[in-house]
Structure formats: C-alpha cells, structure tokens
Design a protein around this motif. Sequence first.
Motif, PDB file in Angstrom:
ATOM      1  N   PRO A  29       0.800  -1.225   0.000  1.00 52.72           N
ATOM      2  CA  PRO A  29       0.000   0.000   0.000  1.00 52.72           C
ATOM      3  C   PRO A  29       0.834   1.277   0.000  1.00 52.72           C
ATOM      4  O   PRO A  29       0.345   2.332  -0.388  1.00 52.72           O
ATOM      5  CB  PRO A  29      -0.802  -0.092   1.301  1.00 52.72           C
ATOM      6  N   ARG A  30       2.104   1.200   0.395  1.00 47.23           N
ATOM      7  CA  ARG A  30       2.924   2.410   0.470  1.00 47.23           C
ATOM      8  C   ARG A  30       3.714   2.651  -0.813  1.00 47.23           C
ATOM      9  O   ARG A  30       3.634   3.716  -1.405  1.00 47.23           O
ATOM     10  CB  ARG A  30       3.880   2.315   1.646  1.00 47.23           C
ATOM     11  N   CYS A  31       4.520   1.661  -1.239  1.00 51.09           N
ATOM     12  CA  CYS A  31       5.375   1.870  -2.416  1.00 51.09           C
ATOM     13  C   CYS A  31       4.766   1.305  -3.694  1.00 51.09           C
ATOM     14  O   CYS A  31       5.312   1.503  -4.776  1.00 51.09           O
ATOM     15  CB  CYS A  31       6.752   1.257  -2.185  1.00 51.09           C
ATOM     16  N   HIS A  32       3.672   0.556  -3.582  1.00 51.50           N
ATOM     17  CA  HIS A  32       2.958  -0.061  -4.701  1.00 51.50           C
ATOM     18  C   HIS A  32       3.786  -1.116  -5.434  1.00 51.50           C
ATOM     19  O   HIS A  32       3.473  -1.479  -6.555  1.00 51.50           O
ATOM     20  CB  HIS A  32       2.444   0.992  -5.686  1.00 51.50           C
ATOM     21  N   GLY A  33       4.852  -1.599  -4.787  1.00 53.23           N
ATOM     22  CA  GLY A  33       5.637  -2.689  -5.360  1.00 53.23           C
ATOM     23  C   GLY A  33       4.965  -4.020  -5.043  1.00 53.23           C
ATOM     24  O   GLY A  33       4.198  -4.140  -4.094  1.00 53.23           O
ATOM     25  N   ARG A  34       5.251  -5.023  -5.846  1.00 51.81           N
ATOM     26  CA  ARG A  34       4.650  -6.327  -5.566  1.00 51.81           C
ATOM     27  C   ARG A  34       5.543  -7.114  -4.622  1.00 51.81           C
ATOM     28  O   ARG A  34       6.771  -6.995  -4.657  1.00 51.81           O
ATOM     29  CB  ARG A  34       4.361  -7.077  -6.845  1.00 51.81           C
ATOM     30  N   CYS A  35       4.922  -7.910  -3.763  1.00 50.34           N
ATOM     31  CA  CYS A  35       5.668  -8.699  -2.788  1.00 50.34           C
ATOM     32  C   CYS A  35       4.855  -9.931  -2.420  1.00 50.34           C
ATOM     33  O   CYS A  35       3.641  -9.970  -2.582  1.00 50.34           O
ATOM     34  CB  CYS A  35       5.994  -7.866  -1.547  1.00 50.34           C
ATOM     35  N   ALA A  36       5.547 -10.936  -1.931  1.00 47.77           N
ATOM     36  CA  ALA A  36       4.888 -12.179  -1.543  1.00 47.77           C
ATOM     37  C   ALA A  36       4.292 -12.084  -0.147  1.00 47.77           C
ATOM     38  O   ALA A  36       3.309 -12.762   0.156  1.00 47.77           O
ATOM     39  CB  ALA A  36       5.876 -13.338  -1.611  1.00 47.77           C
TER      40      ALA A  36
END
Length: 121
Positions: A29-36
Amino acid sequence: MDGHSFWPLIQITTTPCTFGGSRVWFQCPRCHGRCAKLFLRSGHFRCRKCNQISYQTQSEDVIGRMWIAQARIENRLGDHLSRPKFMRQKTYDSLRARYWDLEATREDAFCDFAARLGLLR
C-alpha cells in the motif's frame, strides 16, 4: 474514527508463469511494489523494504554468517557429516569441501579478531 477499526484495501496483482498459469502477489500500500508477504507494523501493512525489516543474516557479522552457512550444510548432511542415502557423491563432496572451507575461514577470522584485541602473540 469513532472507535472503529480501519484496514486498507490490499491490492492483489498477478504475473504470468513460464509454463502457464499465473503467480499472485500483494501490492504494498505504500510503495505499490509487488511482494509475496506483507508485514503488520505500527498498525500498517507494508512490504519488507517499507517496514525496514532486514533478514537475520543481514544483522550478523562475518563469523555469524559463516556459522549459519555451516549449520545449513550440517542439516543437509547426515550424522557426523556422512552422506545421506540418496545424495549424489558430487553434491556430497562439494558440500563437505564448502563445510571445511567455512571452518578454516571462520577460524582465520577469529584469530585475526583475537590478534587485534591483543589476545594472541
């Protein structure tokens, strides 16, 4: 907020896999990067980078990382560093060589450290 809990909506994205299908990811929600994985800290879900969470080995010194690497090799090998039943000989030989290299390097690093402290002559 009148005593109500507030949870942000967590976006989910997908990426295609090489042999068909797709892989599902959370979107931070903060950097909008994808993560597992998302981690809850201070009431906010964030990725590892945004929450400034490091891996255990990142906070270890050189000798500590060598102990961890050596323990991982010990877990793969059998009792008294014996070859497990279905392990290939080449894999076993390389694991044992890596084990003894770690042992020697760790001892050298410890001796250097002790010499800097004036414990060795």
